[in-house]
Design a protein around this motif. Structure first.
Motif, PDB file in Angstrom:
ATOM      1  N   GLU A 136      37.031 -27.969  -4.063  1.00 50.18           N
ATOM      2  CA  GLU A 136      38.414 -27.912  -3.568  1.00 50.18           C
ATOM      3  C   GLU A 136      39.092 -29.274  -3.711  1.00 50.18           C
ATOM      4  O   GLU A 136      40.249 -29.350  -4.116  1.00 50.18           O
ATOM      5  CB  GLU A 136      38.449 -27.460  -2.109  1.00 50.18           C
TER       6      GLU A 136
ATOM      7  N   VAL B 247      34.853 -24.138   4.710  1.00 46.22           N
ATOM      8  CA  VAL B 247      35.188 -24.160   3.283  1.00 46.22           C
ATOM      9  C   VAL B 247      33.876 -24.143   2.497  1.00 46.22           C
ATOM     10  O   VAL B 247      33.028 -25.017   2.692  1.00 46.22           O
ATOM     11  CB  VAL B 247      36.036 -25.410   2.928  1.00 46.22           C
TER      12      VAL B 247
ATOM     13  N   ALA C 228      45.678 -21.984   5.581  1.00 44.64           N
ATOM     14  CA  ALA C 228      44.621 -21.166   6.182  1.00 44.64           C
ATOM     15  C   ALA C 228      43.211 -21.513   5.697  1.00 44.64           C
ATOM     16  O   ALA C 228      42.302 -21.652   6.528  1.00 44.64           O
ATOM     17  CB  ALA C 228      44.922 -19.692   5.964  1.00 44.64           C
ATOM     18  N   PRO C 229      42.980 -21.710   4.405  1.00 44.41           N
ATOM     19  CA  PRO C 229      41.587 -21.978   3.976  1.00 44.41           C
ATOM     20  C   PRO C 229      41.021 -23.298   4.483  1.00 44.41           C
ATOM     21  O   PRO C 229      39.809 -23.499   4.461  1.00 44.41           O
ATOM     22  CB  PRO C 229      41.683 -22.004   2.449  1.00 44.41           C
ATOM     23  N   PHE C 230      41.895 -24.204   4.958  1.00 44.14           N
ATOM     24  CA  PHE C 230      41.421 -25.534   5.344  1.00 44.14           C
ATOM     25  C   PHE C 230      41.535 -25.814   6.839  1.00 44.14           C
ATOM     26  O   PHE C 230      41.254 -26.920   7.279  1.00 44.14           O
ATOM     27  CB  PHE C 230      42.180 -26.602   4.555  1.00 44.14           C
TER      28      PHE C 230
END
Length: 188
Positions: free
Chosen positions: A139, A133, A125-127
């Protein structure tokens, strides 16, 4: 067009473009001019655009967003170019940083760092939206111990593609350069 001059925020962007541009645009003469950060770049834009007298030269201004309002930043940079009577300058923003473009193509990351686990990064999900981001360099450093900004720029410049990359800001840069090239060479 004599050549395309990229005015850049930092050296890692120059390293990246010095490898990427000849791959994607093999016949394009270009020059990358790095600066010592955002403020240096912004102070330099009007001065360089006014002073550069090379016939047929075109410019691209490229900097990281770094959490700023992307549209406001682009308007401010565009105004600097227009004030210097170079309204034909292409202004592009890397959202949030250059490294977000690397997150937009996990297969290229996996290949560059010989780590197949990176291929699934885009499923997390975060990427899924690499431009969202907040600190892509951090990261990458957390997930790839060998990652360094300049060597990473060189490795990823050799691998990123317009077709597979999901970063909107990367795709906008490439499509903008492609449009400039097409305008100058309508038969190609």
């Amino acid at each position: 067009m004599s050549r395309l001059v990229f005015l850049l925020e930092e050296r890692s962007m120059k390293t990246f473009l010095d490898v990427l541009i000849p791959r994607l645009f093999p016949d394009l003469p270009f020059l990358c001019v790095p600066h010592e950060g955002k403020q240096d770049l912004e102070k330099s834009i009007p001065r360089k655009l006014r002073a550069w007298k090379e016939p047929g030269v075109r410019f691209v201004v490229l900097r990281d967003n770094d959490g700023a309002d992307c549209h406001a930043l682009k308007q401010r940079l565009t105004a600097l170019c227009e004030d210097a009577e170079r309204g034909d300058t292409l202004v592009r923003i890397a959202c949030q940083e250059l490294e977000a473009w690397y997150l937009g193509e996990p297969d290229a990351l996996a290949e560059a760092y010989n780590d197949d686990s990176l291929r699934t990064l885009g499923n997390l999900a975060p990427f899924r939206d690499p431009d969202a981001v907040l600190n892509p360099a951090r990261e990458l450093a957390n997930r790839i111990p060998a990652f360094q900004k300049v060597s990473g720029a060189r490795q990823m410049g050799a691998r990123l593609s317009m077709e597979r990359n999901t970063s909107r800001s990367f795709r906008k840069l490439v499509s903008g350069v492609r449009r400039i090239v097409a305008d100058q060479n309508p038969s190609k």
